[in-house]
Design an enzyme around this catalytic site. Sequence first.
Site, short mmCIF file in Angstrom:
data_model
loop_
_atom_site.label_atom_id
_atom_site.label_comp_id
_atom_site.label_asym_id
_atom_site.label_seq_id
_atom_site.Cartn_x
_atom_site.Cartn_y
_atom_site.Cartn_z
N GLU A 49 0.89 -1.21 -0.15
CA GLU A 49 -0.07 0.05 0.14
C GLU A 49 1.01 1.22 0.05
OE1 GLU A 49 -2.67 0.43 3.03
OE2 GLU A 49 -3.27 -1.70 3.07
N ASP A 60 -6.19 8.80 9.82
CA ASP A 60 -4.79 8.37 10.10
C ASP A 60 -4.34 8.71 11.63
OD1 ASP A 60 -3.84 6.60 8.26
OD2 ASP A 60 -3.88 8.60 6.70
#
Lengths: 264, 395
Positions: A49, A60
């Site tokens: 990724e 995040d």
Amino acid sequence: MNRIEEKMAALKGKNEKAFITYMTAGLPDMEGTKALIKAQEEAGTDVLELGIPFSDPVADGPVIQQASYKAICQGVTLKKIFSMMEQIRLEGVKIPIIFMMYSNTIFHYGVKAFVKKCKEAGVDGLIVPDLPFEEQKELQDAIDKEEGAILIQLVSPVSGKRIPMILEKAKGFVYCVSSMGVTGQEAGFHREIVKYLESVKALSPIPVMMGFGIRTPKDIVPMKHIIDGAIVGSHFIRLLEQNHYNTKAAADYCKSFKKGMQNL
Amino acid sequence: MDRKTYYGKFGGQFVSESLMNTLEELDKAFEEAIKDEKFLEEYHYYLKQYVGRETPLTFAERLSEKYGTRIYLKREDLNHTGAHKINNVMGQILLAKRMGKTKVIAETGAGQHGVATATGAALFNMECTVYMGEEDMKRQALNVMRMEMLGAKVECVRFGSNTLKDATNEAIRVWAKTAEDTFYIIGSAVGPYPYPKMVKEFQSVISREAKRQFYEAEHRLPDVVMACVGGGSNSIGMFADFIEEKGVELIGVEAGGKGVKTGEHAAAMALGSPGTLHGMRSYLLQDEDGNIKLAHSISAGLDYPGVGPEHAYLKDTGRVEYVSITDTEAMDALLELCKLEGIIPAVESAHALAYAIKKAKMMEKEEAMIVCLSGRGDKDVNTIADYLAGKGYMN
């Protein structure tokens, strides 16, 4: 067949679990990212990724936030990442690569143009954490038309009755988030983690991966009989930073994780 | 696709999967609450007995005389805590209580919404955490102190620009982790659906009152209704009851900062393009790579790179005209209102006033407008002093 789907089929044939890593694109610089991709492909990482930096990474935790911010400050852009992708594919890199990114980056580029560019640049999948199922239509329509990168579906411990809807047309693998909230949780997995993963596995025709908060193969012991693979993000980024993006350190970690997973 | 979450092509729910059930639960609870007589009774009780509503609609005599039209001010500055923000906080916190939540969180830029949330949390004995950018904490130290006095915990956010945009990101992250027992009180008409709808509902009291009060004074509808627009909470509340009154001209005033051509402004409508931020699709200030740009305004409350999705829709349909006012124009209007009417307005509200003055010059003597005076300027005294001393300003 899409590279992710090919890889999943191959792993299933070998009865192996998938090992997937996440790293922010453009760190330490674009050449460094290329070297890390190649080192990981060689070390046996199954899928990569690449985080596309965004100014407001709301899904995040602090580790990936900071990495993303650093990349932006260094001038990393989607366009530069696309050219890097084109180069590594020309250089023979075959590992499936997924872009993990925020919806605004796609909308700003233009959905159709973006999907087309992904196909040209050899991007195999997309993970868009702020694009829940209900908001995917525009992107999914473009993807269906282009038949390039596939959209990876995310499921959370509280998805509950939404799971069948999300899984219905899911492709590649299902990304099961191990806890509520953001990437890189120190606090550990959701209290109902095993039950939740079992419920997804029971409904999913495609492999089930777990991500968020995983550091070592030991972390997945409680769910080793359920999941088809593990995704390591924040911990991998921290490891890269601590080792100054040394490719050998990255490769060693990937090798040992992959090996550790087969011996659980 | 579930189009009820959209205003035209704006709005939606651009959040992580783990918040989707939470948003649905919230929407359901909200819809039930606003149809429940008891809930509404309680909400209006607190608006009256605690917030101090209704707020007056003041005819600005000297200002009207000077600029040659009839100017009325909707006095949201007279609310408890000094601005319209408390209207929405009361609604959302009562909803939080009804949903059995024990904790509330909020984001704040200038600190007004943070103070209002801390106030409501104290009143209803709820644990309150307010997320605030490090930069904002420095320049709004007094509001940090007020929140702490009210029993709230102020969490310092250090990421990116260290301002409201980043504080909002952090509040969303924390909410995604803690939604089971925590209610996120969003202060502006932004965020994922149903937030823009909820904020509008709880701020629409402004226009309901103003419409009736204006009718009592003038026996008709106003010709023009005007409010400043950052995220757009006071303006959506001020417009709400007039949107269907096609004869009423609606004007939203954005912060033009140092001038929209300088690049240092907060005019998301004038110069932004559609994108996604904070769970919504709307007009946003963005750079060529699709990263969100920093907004700039002398007024911390308008210093936001986006705008609520219903405003984006009202702009596209042409129902509302959006204009911008520079820092200097706003400060001139602020000082003029002090001298002419004995009212110190918030720098935010002064943007609406500055455009009202421009607009008045185009209107007839017997025509009339309402300007939303969204807050009082006590919080801005330092900013005003710095501005007058020619030091520029901290923002």
